[in-house]
Motif scaffolding. Structure first.
Motif, mmCIF file in Angstrom:
data_model
loop_
_atom_site.group_PDB
_atom_site.id
_atom_site.type_symbol
_atom_site.label_atom_id
_atom_site.label_comp_id
_atom_site.label_asym_id
_atom_site.label_seq_id
_atom_site.Cartn_x
_atom_site.Cartn_y
_atom_site.Cartn_z
ATOM 1 N N LEU A 144 2.064 1.534 -2.846
ATOM 2 C CA LEU A 144 1.147 2.448 -4.406
ATOM 3 C C LEU A 144 1.264 3.614 -4.382
ATOM 4 C CD1 LEU A 144 -0.819 -0.638 -4.789
ATOM 5 C CD2 LEU A 144 0.268 -0.134 -6.041
ATOM 6 N N GLY A 145 1.114 4.260 -3.157
ATOM 7 C CA GLY A 145 0.981 5.746 -2.830
ATOM 8 C C GLY A 145 1.857 6.479 -3.472
ATOM 9 N N ASP A 190 -7.539 5.336 0.014
ATOM 10 C CA ASP A 190 -7.365 4.682 -1.188
ATOM 11 C C ASP A 190 -7.285 5.741 -2.698
ATOM 12 O OD1 ASP A 190 -7.700 2.249 0.005
ATOM 13 O OD2 ASP A 190 -10.053 2.388 0.518
ATOM 14 N N PHE A 246 -1.600 6.740 3.163
ATOM 15 C CA PHE A 246 -2.450 6.962 2.639
ATOM 16 C C PHE A 246 -3.751 6.533 2.127
ATOM 17 C CE2 PHE A 246 2.170 6.467 0.888
ATOM 18 C CZ PHE A 246 2.645 7.637 -0.173
ATOM 19 N N GLU A 265 -5.720 7.870 -3.577
ATOM 20 C CA GLU A 265 -3.687 8.312 -3.762
ATOM 21 C C GLU A 265 -3.123 6.686 -3.702
ATOM 22 O OE1 GLU A 265 -2.893 11.680 0.108
ATOM 23 O OE2 GLU A 265 -3.345 9.375 0.656
ATOM 24 N N LEU A 266 -3.572 6.021 -4.366
ATOM 25 C CA LEU A 266 -2.984 5.142 -4.764
ATOM 26 C C LEU A 266 -3.472 4.261 -5.903
ATOM 27 C CD1 LEU A 266 -4.021 2.554 -1.666
ATOM 28 C CD2 LEU A 266 -2.318 3.995 -1.850
ATOM 29 N N ARG A 320 1.024 -1.122 -0.262
ATOM 30 C CA ARG A 320 -0.299 0.352 -0.094
ATOM 31 C C ARG A 320 1.053 1.280 -0.172
ATOM 32 N NH1 ARG A 320 -4.849 1.003 0.950
ATOM 33 N NH2 ARG A 320 -5.638 3.103 1.976
ATOM 34 N N ASN A 321 2.223 0.684 0.696
ATOM 35 C CA ASN A 321 2.931 2.503 1.246
ATOM 36 C C ASN A 321 3.318 2.582 -0.267
ATOM 37 O OD1 ASN A 321 2.605 2.859 3.551
ATOM 38 N ND2 ASN A 321 4.016 1.948 4.387
ATOM 39 N N LYS A 339 2.243 6.838 -7.031
ATOM 40 C CA LYS A 339 0.918 8.150 -7.195
ATOM 41 C C LYS A 339 1.686 9.155 -6.980
ATOM 42 C CE LYS A 339 -3.410 8.483 -7.895
ATOM 43 N NZ LYS A 339 -4.985 8.468 -7.992
#
Length: 125
Positions: free
Chosen positions: A51-52, A94, A92, A96-97, A48-49, A55
């Motif tokens: 992916l943030g 959702d 982040f 912001e991913l 998740r980090n 973006k």
């Protein structure tokens, strides 16, 4: 300019996040993929980090989830030090991913390396 091609293998918390952002901004590097693993926090969180970060940096880099834990010993996470998100109290949203690539990290690495026509550097953070 001939940019060095790299794959980043990482568990993005604060330190790795800074390194990833530096690599994405470096005109001498071409980040081919980011592969996440468990580390200070679980792999779902490090992914998740990543992916943030992708973006946030407006980068066109695929993120691939890797191992949920060590191969031999049980996972030990450091959320007391690094926070639940691995980024202290920051998380982040959702929105912001970047999208997650369906190919896992191992499949991605094999694909990139088998099809490379030049050397690829694996940057294990």
């Amino acid at each position: 300019m001939n940019r060095r091609k790299i794959i980043i293998d990482t568990d993005p918390g604060v330190d790795d996040s800074f390194a990833i952002l530096c690599a994405l901004a470096d005109p001498n590097l071409e980040v081919l993929a980011i592969h996440t693993v468990a580390g200070n926090v679980p792999c779902s969180t490090t992914t998740r980090n990543a992916l943030g970060l992708v973006k946030f940096a407006h980068a066109e880099v695929s993120v691939h989830a890797g191992s949920e834990g060590p191969l031999v010993v049980p996972a030990v996470f450091a959320t007391a030090v690094h926070g639940i998100s691995g980024l202290g109290s920051f998380e982040f949203t959702d929105e912001e991913l970047a999208p997650l690539n369906a190919q896992n990290a191992l499949e991605s690495m094999v694909h990139i390396l088998k099809n490379a026509d030049e050397k690829i550097t694996i940057v294990a953070l």
